[in-house]
Motif scaffolding. Structure first.
Motif, PDB file in Angstrom:
ATOM      1  N   ALA A  98       0.836  -1.205   0.000  1.00  0.00           N
ATOM      2  CA  ALA A  98       0.000   0.000   0.000  1.00  0.00           C
ATOM      3  C   ALA A  98       0.873   1.259   0.000  1.00  0.00           C
ATOM      4  N   ASP A  99       1.960   1.244   0.770  1.00  0.00           N
ATOM      5  CA  ASP A  99       2.858   2.403   0.808  1.00  0.00           C
ATOM      6  C   ASP A  99       3.568   2.603  -0.530  1.00  0.00           C
ATOM      7  N   GLU A 117       7.891  13.392  -1.297  1.00  0.00           N
ATOM      8  CA  GLU A 117       8.941  13.282  -0.263  1.00  0.00           C
ATOM      9  C   GLU A 117       8.431  12.538   0.972  1.00  0.00           C
ATOM     10  N   GLY A 118       7.187  12.792   1.363  1.00  0.00           N
ATOM     11  CA  GLY A 118       6.612  12.081   2.511  1.00  0.00           C
ATOM     12  C   GLY A 118       6.495  10.584   2.247  1.00  0.00           C
ATOM     13  N   LYS A 131      10.018   9.049   2.258  1.00  0.00           N
ATOM     14  CA  LYS A 131      10.532   8.876   3.617  1.00  0.00           C
ATOM     15  C   LYS A 131       9.880   7.671   4.296  1.00  0.00           C
ATOM     16  N   LYS A 132       8.609   7.454   4.001  1.00  0.00           N
ATOM     17  CA  LYS A 132       7.921   6.304   4.578  1.00  0.00           C
ATOM     18  C   LYS A 132       8.548   5.008   4.079  1.00  0.00           C
ATOM     19  N   LEU A 133       8.860   4.939   2.795  1.00  0.00           N
ATOM     20  CA  LEU A 133       9.523   3.748   2.247  1.00  0.00           C
ATOM     21  C   LEU A 133      10.913   3.577   2.848  1.00  0.00           C
ATOM     22  N   LEU A 134      11.642   4.675   3.011  1.00  0.00           N
ATOM     23  CA  LEU A 134      12.972   4.598   3.628  1.00  0.00           C
ATOM     24  C   LEU A 134      12.885   4.130   5.076  1.00  0.00           C
ATOM     25  N   SER A 135      11.807   4.517   5.771  1.00  0.00           N
ATOM     26  CA  SER A 135      11.662   4.084   7.158  1.00  0.00           C
ATOM     27  C   SER A 135      11.421   2.581   7.257  1.00  0.00           C
ATOM     28  N   TRP A 136      10.940   1.965   6.201  1.00  0.00           N
ATOM     29  CA  TRP A 136      10.794   0.507   6.155  1.00  0.00           C
ATOM     30  C   TRP A 136      12.135  -0.150   5.838  1.00  0.00           C
ATOM     31  N   THR A 137      13.178   0.630   5.717  1.00  0.00           N
ATOM     32  CA  THR A 137      14.559   0.230   5.382  1.00  0.00           C
ATOM     33  C   THR A 137      14.711  -0.233   3.938  1.00  0.00           C
ATOM     34  N   ALA A 146       1.691   9.462  -5.627  1.00  0.00           N
ATOM     35  CA  ALA A 146       2.225  10.804  -5.354  1.00  0.00           C
ATOM     36  C   ALA A 146       3.210  11.211  -6.440  1.00  0.00           C
ATOM     37  N   LEU A 147       4.036  10.267  -6.882  1.00  0.00           N
ATOM     38  CA  LEU A 147       5.000  10.552  -7.947  1.00  0.00           C
ATOM     39  C   LEU A 147       4.277  10.896  -9.243  1.00  0.00           C
TER      40      LEU A 147
END
Length: 190
Positions: free
Chosen positions: A77-78, A104-105, A108-114, A85-86
């Motif tokens: 979903a993310d 960007e939000g 960042k959410k995808l990056l937070s999932w590593t 968004a893109l």
């Protein structure tokens, strides 16, 4: 313990310090993992492990090596949110700044999932979310514990693998009071 129990058990306590020992003492010790050099890699998301690439304890793993693939509806979903968004950012002329913030939000959410930058760039190139995501080791070392198997469901925080860097280890040995030769006049306590 109470003072009476300590006396009855003949327990003596001393402060760790540097002290001269006998000229030569032979001790039997056990080599143990330096607990300061152990990393536990835990699942960052809830899902099903589709593939585990490490198979057994004792296996050496290097930083950046593929560890496991996971299917996660939440991450899927993310990824879709990021692609939406893109797409809005690329197709919007009047509200570019709002769309840029959405991108960007979501990033960042995808990056937070590593997820790695390469994985996000591949998502952008393919413009299609992947049903499974691969996760990589962020350290070097030997696998000392493999807690999961393929097909298992994991929750956020579930330990997947424990990796120990064996460049530094501990040696645990016992020394009894009669094996110590005190070269100074300090009272001894063991």
């Amino acid at each position: 313990l109470t003072k009476e129990e300590i006396i009855a058990a003949n327990i003596q306590v001393d402060t760790v310090r540097m002290k001269n020992m006998a000229e030569q003492v032979t001790l039997t010790g056990t080599v143990a993992v330096n607990e300061d050099q152990v990393a536990v890699i835990a699942s960052r998301l809830k899902g099903r492990l589709e593939r585990v690439y490490v198979r057994s304890t004792g296996e050496y793993i290097s930083r950046g090596k593929l560890l496991y693939d996971i299917y996660s509806e939440e991450l899927l979903a993310d990824e879709n949110d990021y692609l939406l968004a893109l797409s809005q950012y690329e197709n919007t002329l009047t509200q570019k700044e709002i769309a840029k913030q959405l991108v960007e939000g979501a990033r960042k959410k995808l990056l937070s999932w590593t997820l790695t930058e390469d994985q996000i760039q591949e998502l952008e190139r393919n413009n299609k979310p992947s049903s499974t995501i691969s996760f990589f080791s962020d350290c070097d070392g030997y696998i000392t514990e493999l807690s999961v198997r393929e097909g298992e469901y994991v929750e956020i925080g579930t330990p997947v693998v424990k990796i120990a860097d064996l460049r530094s280890v501990w040696v645990e040995a016992q020394m009894y009071s009669d094996e110590v030769k005190i070269l100074d006049d300090e009272p001894k306590a063991f």
